[in-house]
Design an enzyme around this catalytic site. Structure first.
Site, PDB file in Angstrom:
ATOM      1  N   HIS A  58     -75.527  31.885 -25.095  1.00 39.25           N
ATOM      2  CA  HIS A  58     -74.121  31.439 -25.117  1.00 39.25           C
ATOM      3  C   HIS A  58     -73.353  31.956 -26.332  1.00 39.25           C
ATOM      4  O   HIS A  58     -72.138  31.852 -26.373  1.00 39.25           O
ATOM      5  CB  HIS A  58     -74.068  29.903 -25.069  1.00 39.25           C
ATOM      6  CG  HIS A  58     -74.480  29.377 -23.726  1.00 39.25           C
ATOM      7  ND1 HIS A  58     -73.572  29.043 -22.745  1.00 39.25           N
ATOM      8  CD2 HIS A  58     -75.705  29.181 -23.178  1.00 39.25           C
ATOM      9  CE1 HIS A  58     -74.221  28.647 -21.667  1.00 39.25           C
ATOM     10  NE2 HIS A  58     -75.520  28.713 -21.902  1.00 39.25           N
ATOM     11  N   ASP A  75     -66.947  34.404 -31.296  1.00 40.11           N
ATOM     12  CA  ASP A  75     -67.241  33.332 -30.340  1.00 40.11           C
ATOM     13  C   ASP A  75     -67.862  33.962 -29.101  1.00 40.11           C
ATOM     14  O   ASP A  75     -67.353  34.976 -28.611  1.00 40.11           O
ATOM     15  CB  ASP A  75     -65.936  32.612 -29.959  1.00 40.11           C
ATOM     16  CG  ASP A  75     -66.137  31.125 -29.722  1.00 40.11           C
ATOM     17  OD1 ASP A  75     -67.257  30.736 -29.367  1.00 40.11           O
ATOM     18  OD2 ASP A  75     -65.161  30.370 -29.875  1.00 40.11           O
TER      19      ASP A  75
HETATM   20  P1  ADQ Z   1     -68.820  25.897 -28.215  1.00 37.68           P
HETATM   21  O1  ADQ Z   1     -69.015  26.613 -29.515  1.00 37.68           O
HETATM   22  O2  ADQ Z   1     -69.018  24.430 -28.241  1.00 37.68           O
HETATM   23  O3  ADQ Z   1     -69.762  26.516 -27.078  1.00 37.68           O
HETATM   24  P2  ADQ Z   1     -66.250  26.294 -26.601  1.00 37.68           P
HETATM   25  O4  ADQ Z   1     -66.613  27.199 -25.509  1.00 37.68           O
HETATM   26  O5  ADQ Z   1     -64.913  26.639 -27.195  1.00 37.68           O
HETATM   27  O6  ADQ Z   1     -67.282  26.288 -27.780  1.00 37.68           O
HETATM   28  O7  ADQ Z   1     -66.074  24.765 -26.169  1.00 37.68           O
HETATM   29  C1  ADQ Z   1     -66.904  24.113 -25.370  1.00 37.68           C
HETATM   30  C2  ADQ Z   1     -66.285  22.832 -24.788  1.00 37.68           C
HETATM   31  O8  ADQ Z   1     -66.128  21.820 -25.765  1.00 37.68           O
HETATM   32  C3  ADQ Z   1     -64.919  23.032 -24.140  1.00 37.68           C
HETATM   33  O9  ADQ Z   1     -64.967  22.440 -22.872  1.00 37.68           O
HETATM   34  C4  ADQ Z   1     -63.945  22.304 -25.056  1.00 37.68           C
HETATM   35  O10 ADQ Z   1     -62.851  21.716 -24.391  1.00 37.68           O
HETATM   36  C5  ADQ Z   1     -64.824  21.237 -25.669  1.00 37.68           C
HETATM   37  N1  ADQ Z   1     -64.323  20.911 -27.009  1.00 37.68           N
HETATM   38  C6  ADQ Z   1     -64.233  21.739 -28.072  1.00 37.68           C
HETATM   39  N2  ADQ Z   1     -63.696  21.095 -29.126  1.00 37.68           N
HETATM   40  C7  ADQ Z   1     -63.443  19.829 -28.715  1.00 37.68           C
HETATM   41  C8  ADQ Z   1     -62.868  18.677 -29.341  1.00 37.68           C
HETATM   42  N3  ADQ Z   1     -62.441  18.733 -30.600  1.00 37.68           N
HETATM   43  N4  ADQ Z   1     -62.753  17.555 -28.599  1.00 37.68           N
HETATM   44  C9  ADQ Z   1     -63.189  17.525 -27.325  1.00 37.68           C
HETATM   45  N5  ADQ Z   1     -63.721  18.567 -26.683  1.00 37.68           N
HETATM   46  C10 ADQ Z   1     -63.845  19.711 -27.371  1.00 37.68           C
HETATM   47  C11 ADQ Z   1     -70.740  27.569 -26.990  1.00 37.68           C
HETATM   48  C12 ADQ Z   1     -70.302  28.935 -27.512  1.00 37.68           C
HETATM   49  C13 ADQ Z   1     -69.009  29.382 -26.860  1.00 37.68           C
HETATM   50  C14 ADQ Z   1     -69.176  29.378 -25.338  1.00 37.68           C
HETATM   51  C15 ADQ Z   1     -69.775  28.071 -24.853  1.00 37.68           C
HETATM   52  C16 ADQ Z   1     -70.169  28.163 -23.390  1.00 37.68           C
HETATM   53  O11 ADQ Z   1     -70.147  28.891 -28.947  1.00 37.68           O
HETATM   54  O12 ADQ Z   1     -68.647  30.684 -27.293  1.00 37.68           O
HETATM   55  O13 ADQ Z   1     -67.928  29.587 -24.727  1.00 37.68           O
HETATM   56  O14 ADQ Z   1     -70.947  27.725 -25.569  1.00 37.68           O
HETATM   57  O15 ADQ Z   1     -71.007  29.258 -23.172  1.00 37.68           O
END
Ligand code: ADQ
Length: 469
Positions: free
Chosen positions: A155, A364
């Site tokens: 991921h 990311d």
């Molecule tokens: P993350 O680093 O967690 O995931 P991201 O893909 O932006 O990053 O977000 C994941 C989920 O968490 C989204 O559904 C988002 O809405 C939710 N989220 C983020 N911040 C939040 C907050 N403050 N409050 C509530 N919800 C929040 C990892 C990788 C990413 C990749 C994903 C999936 O780092 O690059 O996109 O996995 O593969």
């Protein structure tokens, strides 16, 4: 139909779902049909560690979890996974902290995962392993005689050999990745970086297009499979939530002003320091926007036991205080900042209210927030997405305002351009973005991966694969 077995570090147990941030649980909802098994860590630390496997069932899906001991948690999760692999895979060698005893803990927990999972497996299960915590898991399962098809999805980004090889024991981890049948990445560039590592370190030159190669008689295929969201479902949530209580209170608090938003985990990869500096530049360089727009940053605290995250938080607190002290009026705050997660529905409503989303990670893997923002917009009056060129999502979402996340002036300028953009251009850009977000869904992501995995050859028992440890 073979049963799907998902393995991830942390299992999001049905009993504890709520406002938790984290992309995986959201992305796999569609793939987990009744009958599936999800295996991983319970999130609990206990003296007995992995000795007992706890089983829970919900909506036909079985959740099997093990605990970790405190010392395994520290070495496997805090130190090696998040203190060495995470910075490495986000191009942050300066933050990489390698200790061989942590690496031993990482290997040991992967062995414990394999030992607890193996008795639960059936011969034709498809095993889908997720993320950097579990790179050695297939090797450990093979060592226990498991011959099932096993796929791995990363991921995070993957890095070129010049960076990857900075990690001590990188050769072992690369060899471990090559014991999977399918290895999936979000983008073409991560896929290419992985194949470059295979070429440079193993002397094997895979076909760059189909990603197939053979290591010690074992056929591996690397694929590109960008993760997505359920765009229609998210749009529905946004429509309802935009008329709900939370969005109403936010709207009232803004008065006549507009809203710009950022939503992230509080992580150094998300570019929050540069973003906050850009917000200061924005109000300095374009004073006409003072009072006209407020920026809301929701940053869910994450990995708080690590020094790098504690330092980041202190630095962000300082910049927020400085910016607000400088530009606030008694009835207007330029930068609103919350360090906790917000419910998905509430977020969806906030996205729909926002004229701008600023998504500027330094690196990311994909970034689902960018896709959620697009899905949540009102087609008749869509907002503008500002997106880092170093988010995996930028490979697809080319009609966003693409910026260099290290360049605060460029982000500030993009904010100004976005706020001034005519409706016609906003609609044109949004329609192209939305077509892509609606086509590349979470369902498509898991279907593509599982189709590849289902077509992979079953592994005969190969004692030599056991030698890779
Ligand atoms: P993350 O680093 O967690 O995931 P991201 O893909 O932006 O990053 O977000 C994941 C989920 O968490 C989204 O559904 C988002 O809405 C939710 N989220 C983020 N911040 C939040 C907050 N403050 N409050 C509530 N919800 C929040 C990892 C990788 C990413 C990749 C994903 C999936 O780092 O690059 O996109 O996995 O593969």
């Amino acid at each position: 139909m073979p049963r799907l077995v998902v393995v991830s570090n942390r299992v999001p147990l049905p009993s504890e779902r709520g406002a938790k941030a984290g992309g995986l649980a959201v992305a796999l909802t569609d793939a987990l049909q009744p009958g599936s098994l999800w295996f991983g860590w319970s999130g609990r630390r206990s003296a007995r560690g992995s000795a007992t496997t706890h089983m829970q069932r919900s909506e036909g899906v079985t959740y099997a979890t093990i605990d970790l001991t405190e010392s395994d948690y520290q070495s496997f999760y805090v130190n090696f996974s998040n203190g060495a692999l995470w910075p490495l895979l986000h191009f942050r060698l300066g933050l990489l902290d390698f200790k061989s005893e942590d690496y031993d803990g990482y290997r040991s927990v992967n062995r414990q995962f394999a030992a607890a999972l193996q008795p639960l497996l059936r011969p034709d299960d498809l095993i889908w392993v997720h993320d950097y915590h579990l790179i050695p898991l297939a090797s450990e399962l093979r060592a226990l005689g498991v011959t099932n098809r096993i796929g791995f999805f990363l991921h995070t980004p993957f890095v070129p050999p010049a960076i990857f090889n900075a990690l001590p024991r990188s050769a072992e981890l690369l060899a471990n990745l090559c014991t999977y049948d399918i290895v999936g990445f979000h983008t073409r560039s991560y896929h290419a970086a992985f194949l470059d590592c295979v070429a440079e370190n193993l002397g094997i030159h895979p076909d760059p297009d189909d990603g197939r190669f053979v290591v010690r008689g074992h056929a591996v295929r690397a694929i590109v499979d960008p993760i997505g969201i359920d765009a229609d479902g998210f749009a529905q949530r946004a429509i309802i939530a935009a008329n709900g209580t939370d969005a109403g209170m936010l709207r009232d608090s803004l008065g006549k002003g507009g809203l710009a938003i950022g939503v992230d985990r509080l992580d150094y990869s998300k570019g929050l320091i540069n973003r906050f500096e850009a917000i200061g530049r924005f109000f300095a360089n374009y004073p006409q926007h003072r009072r006209e727009v407020s920026f809301l940053q929701i940053a869910a605290r994450s990995r708080e036991e690590q020094g790098a995250y504690q330092r980041l938080r202190r630095e962000l607190d300082r910049i927020v205080g400085d910016t607000n002290g400088r530009y606030s009026e008694f009835d207007w705050t330029p930068l609103r900042y919350m360090t906790r997660a917000v419910k998905r529905d509430t977020l969806a409503g906030f996205f729909r209210l926002s004229r701008l989303a600023v998504v500027t990670p330094l690196r990311d893997g994909m970034n689902l927030v960018a896709k959620e923002y697009v899905a949540a917009q009102d087609p008749d009056n869509p907002g503008v997405l500002i997106l880092s060129r170093f988010a995996g999502a930028a490979e697809e979402l080319t009609e966003a305002l693409i910026v260099n996340p290290y360049d605060s002036d460029e982000i500030a300028e993009a904010m100004h351009i976005g706020l001034a953009m005519e409706l016609e251009e906003r609609k044109e850009r949004w329609e192209s973005l939305h077509t892509k977000v609606a086509a590349n869904t979470a369902r498509r992501f898991s279907t593509v991966f599982l189709n590849h995995l289902g077509r992979a050859d079953m592994q005969p028992e190969r004692p030599h694969l056991r030698a890779i440890s």
